[in-house]
Design an enzyme around this catalytic site. Structure first.
Site, PDB file in Angstrom:
ATOM      1  N   GLU A 156     -10.378 -10.041 -27.046  1.00 39.80           N
ATOM      2  CA  GLU A 156     -10.982 -11.317 -27.769  1.00 39.80           C
ATOM      3  C   GLU A 156      -9.924 -12.454 -27.732  1.00 39.80           C
ATOM      4  O   GLU A 156      -8.891 -12.158 -27.356  1.00 39.80           O
ATOM      5  CB  GLU A 156     -11.174 -11.113 -29.292  1.00 39.80           C
ATOM      6  CG  GLU A 156     -12.154  -9.846 -29.491  1.00 39.80           C
ATOM      7  CD  GLU A 156     -12.433  -9.611 -31.166  1.00 39.80           C
ATOM      8  OE1 GLU A 156     -11.663 -10.100 -31.854  1.00 39.80           O
ATOM      9  OE2 GLU A 156     -13.237  -8.837 -31.309  1.00 39.80           O
ATOM     10  N   ARG A 181       0.257 -14.096  17.321  1.00 40.62           N
ATOM     11  CA  ARG A 181       0.639 -15.357  17.272  1.00 40.62           C
ATOM     12  C   ARG A 181       1.279 -15.751  18.367  1.00 40.62           C
ATOM     13  O   ARG A 181       2.241 -15.114  19.128  1.00 40.62           O
ATOM     14  CB  ARG A 181       1.819 -15.857  15.920  1.00 40.62           C
ATOM     15  CG  ARG A 181       1.922 -17.208  15.690  1.00 40.62           C
ATOM     16  CD  ARG A 181       3.154 -17.375  14.562  1.00 40.62           C
ATOM     17  NE  ARG A 181       3.483 -18.966  14.828  1.00 40.62           N
ATOM     18  CZ  ARG A 181       4.438 -19.145  14.053  1.00 40.62           C
ATOM     19  NH1 ARG A 181       5.179 -18.371  13.141  1.00 40.62           N
ATOM     20  NH2 ARG A 181       4.867 -20.569  14.061  1.00 40.62           N
ATOM     21  N   GLU A 183      -9.206   5.023 -15.429  1.00 38.20           N
ATOM     22  CA  GLU A 183      -9.361   3.499 -14.865  1.00 38.20           C
ATOM     23  C   GLU A 183      -7.894   3.222 -14.153  1.00 38.20           C
ATOM     24  O   GLU A 183      -7.927   2.566 -13.215  1.00 38.20           O
ATOM     25  CB  GLU A 183      -9.342   2.747 -16.376  1.00 38.20           C
ATOM     26  CG  GLU A 183      -9.007   1.171 -16.108  1.00 38.20           C
ATOM     27  CD  GLU A 183      -8.931   0.476 -17.354  1.00 38.20           C
ATOM     28  OE1 GLU A 183      -8.938  -0.773 -17.253  1.00 38.20           O
ATOM     29  OE2 GLU A 183      -9.031   1.286 -18.498  1.00 38.20           O
ATOM     30  N   GLU A 208       4.767  -2.898 -18.726  1.00 38.32           N
ATOM     31  CA  GLU A 208       5.430  -2.633 -20.013  1.00 38.32           C
ATOM     32  C   GLU A 208       5.035  -1.246 -20.922  1.00 38.32           C
ATOM     33  O   GLU A 208       5.745  -0.294 -21.373  1.00 38.32           O
ATOM     34  CB  GLU A 208       5.926  -3.552 -20.690  1.00 38.32           C
ATOM     35  CG  GLU A 208       6.390  -4.778 -19.972  1.00 38.32           C
ATOM     36  CD  GLU A 208       5.815  -5.718 -18.774  1.00 38.32           C
ATOM     37  OE1 GLU A 208       6.393  -6.215 -17.947  1.00 38.32           O
ATOM     38  OE2 GLU A 208       4.462  -5.488 -19.091  1.00 38.32           O
ATOM     39  N   GLY A 247       3.685 -20.446   6.288  1.00 42.58           N
ATOM     40  CA  GLY A 247       2.622 -21.464   5.624  1.00 42.58           C
ATOM     41  C   GLY A 247       1.116 -20.946   5.580  1.00 42.58           C
ATOM     42  O   GLY A 247       0.553 -21.268   4.711  1.00 42.58           O
ATOM     43  N   GLY A 277      -7.182 -14.902 -28.416  1.00 50.27           N
ATOM     44  CA  GLY A 277      -6.435 -15.260 -29.042  1.00 50.27           C
ATOM     45  C   GLY A 277      -5.553 -13.653 -29.650  1.00 50.27           C
ATOM     46  O   GLY A 277      -4.516 -13.930 -29.990  1.00 50.27           O
ATOM     47  N   THR A 301      -0.434  -2.776 -19.210  1.00 46.49           N
ATOM     48  CA  THR A 301       0.638  -3.520 -18.500  1.00 46.49           C
ATOM     49  C   THR A 301       1.656  -2.564 -18.054  1.00 46.49           C
ATOM     50  O   THR A 301       1.839  -1.577 -18.553  1.00 46.49           O
ATOM     51  CB  THR A 301       1.350  -4.605 -19.374  1.00 46.49           C
ATOM     52  OG1 THR A 301       1.941  -4.185 -20.573  1.00 46.49           O
ATOM     53  CG2 THR A 301       0.137  -5.642 -20.035  1.00 46.49           C
TER      54      THR A 301
END
Length: 383
Positions: free
Chosen positions: A128, A274, A248, A371, A344, A130, A369
């Protein structure tokens, strides 16, 4: 080393997925990216191919697979091409498992056939504005009517992946007050019809990555939800959602591995092709690519072990937390180093490596997270 986690059936499925992505997704992807949304019809196409119903029971139109490995193949092929299936992964990996675990026979009959064909796309609304997804702070309410036939839903949700296109949204709402012993008590899961009066899709959120996920804000004003559309037990949503976390987190770990492997592939191709200066000839480039490949091999070992544990029913919450933490943190380092090798060009928003970089960043946030995961692992260690 040959990966033993996949067999011949998976390899055949991988070839089919790769051909589909190369033929039908890659040519249209730039246009989708400019529009900021996958066309709604694309989900019907995924339904035709059976991708939405891999683990849905056969009696409801799916393939009835009891393994997550086909989903892993899909994630790897999407990352390999640096494209997106929009909100299909949330529909398949988060919403359908909830329905499979919690729905009644009658609910399965109503919801699953459409979810397989793409006619009914699901989203999950928990966080939600906030307050995030903290149960004790949840303000979206849905009291039961006096006659016990319906809930009256009011409130708002944010970060709803797939909210733009969703036909049904699994909403976590407060249906009773929390009690002092259990602050998570009182939350229920309501499957809300997106055509119901009072249901409104707010602004589509401009996220750093995963631009085609259709992430949106939703608001509910006196939305009437039949009690027959409650998913699972009343007042026990937090328990139901927590039960899905190992899966998940495995899904996120699988995606992180796929993105890291794709990043090394893109960096290897760029540095060897390249023409102005063959970057791959520099010793530092060789060392960087070798280090990245080594790290991807380690991520792969963790993912494959977790996939096997999941299929055997042995993937514990701490194991899933450990797998997600290691894979997402390691993949972040690999993708960053591979972007650096592009110079770049790697910073251009439409380059594949830049898309991987932006898309991956949320993996260290969603599903717990880094943490939070460290706290779970420490607790499992008795710390």
């Amino acid at each position: 080393m040959r990966r033993t986690v996949f067999d011949g059936e998976h390899r055949t499925f991988r070839a089919t997925m790769r051909a589909f992505i190369d033929a039908e997704v890659v040519p249209s992807f730039s246009r989708w990216n400019d529009d900021g949304l996958v066309p709604r019809e694309f989900y019907y196409r995924l339904g035709e191919l059976g991708i939405l119903g891999l683990e849905v029971p056969v009696e409801h139109g799916g393939r009835g697979l009891d393994s997550f490995r086909h989903q892993a193949v899909v994630a790897e092929e999407i990352a390999r091409a640096a494209v997106s299936f929009g909100s299909a992964s949330t529909h398949v990996s988060r919403c359908l498992p909830l329905i499979d675990d919690l729905a009644t026979t009658e609910q399965r009959r109503r919801w699953l056939p459409g979810s397989v064909t793409g006619e009914t796309m699901f989203a999950l609304a928990v966080a939600e504005p906030g307050t995030g997804a903290e149960p004790s702070d949840m303000r979206t309410t849905a009291p039961l009517s006096l006659d016990g036939t319906e809930y009256l839903l009011n409130g708002s949700k944010t970060f709803v992946t797939g909210g733009v296109h969703a036909d049904r949204v699994i909403v976590c709402a407060r249906t009773a007050a929390p009690n002092t012993e259990d602050p998570t008590y009182g939350l229920s899961l309501l499957v809300v019809d997106a055509t119901a009066p009072g249901y409104r899709v707010g602004r589509a959120l401009d996220t750093l990555g995963r631009k085609l996920s259709g992430t949106a804000e939703l608001t509910f004003t006196d939305v009437r939800v039949p009690v027959t559309d409650r998913l699972g037990d009343a007042h026990r949503a937090d328990t139901h959602l927590a039960a899905q976390l190992p899966r998940e987190r495995l899904s996120i770990a699988v995606g992180a591995h796929a993105q890291a492997r794709a990043a090394v592939r893109f960096a290897h191709r760029f540095t060897t092709e390249r023409t102005a200066s063959t970057v791959a000839s520099f010793q530092n480039t060789k060392f960087e690519l070798a280090a990245c490949r080594t790290e991807v091999d380690a991520i792969e070992a963790v993912v494959d072990r977790a996939l096997t544990a999941h299929d055997y029913g042995d993937l514990t919450p701490a194991d899933a937390a450990s797998a997600k933490l290691f894979c997402t943190e390691s993949a972040g380092r690999v993708i960053d180093r591979c972007l650096q090798l592009h110079g770049g060009i790697g910073y251009l928003a439409d380059s594949p490596i830049a898309r991987l970089y932006a898309d991956h960043r949320i993996d260290r946030i969603m599903g717990g997270t880094s943490e939070v995961l460290r706290t779970i692992i420490a607790a499992d260690m008795g710390l």
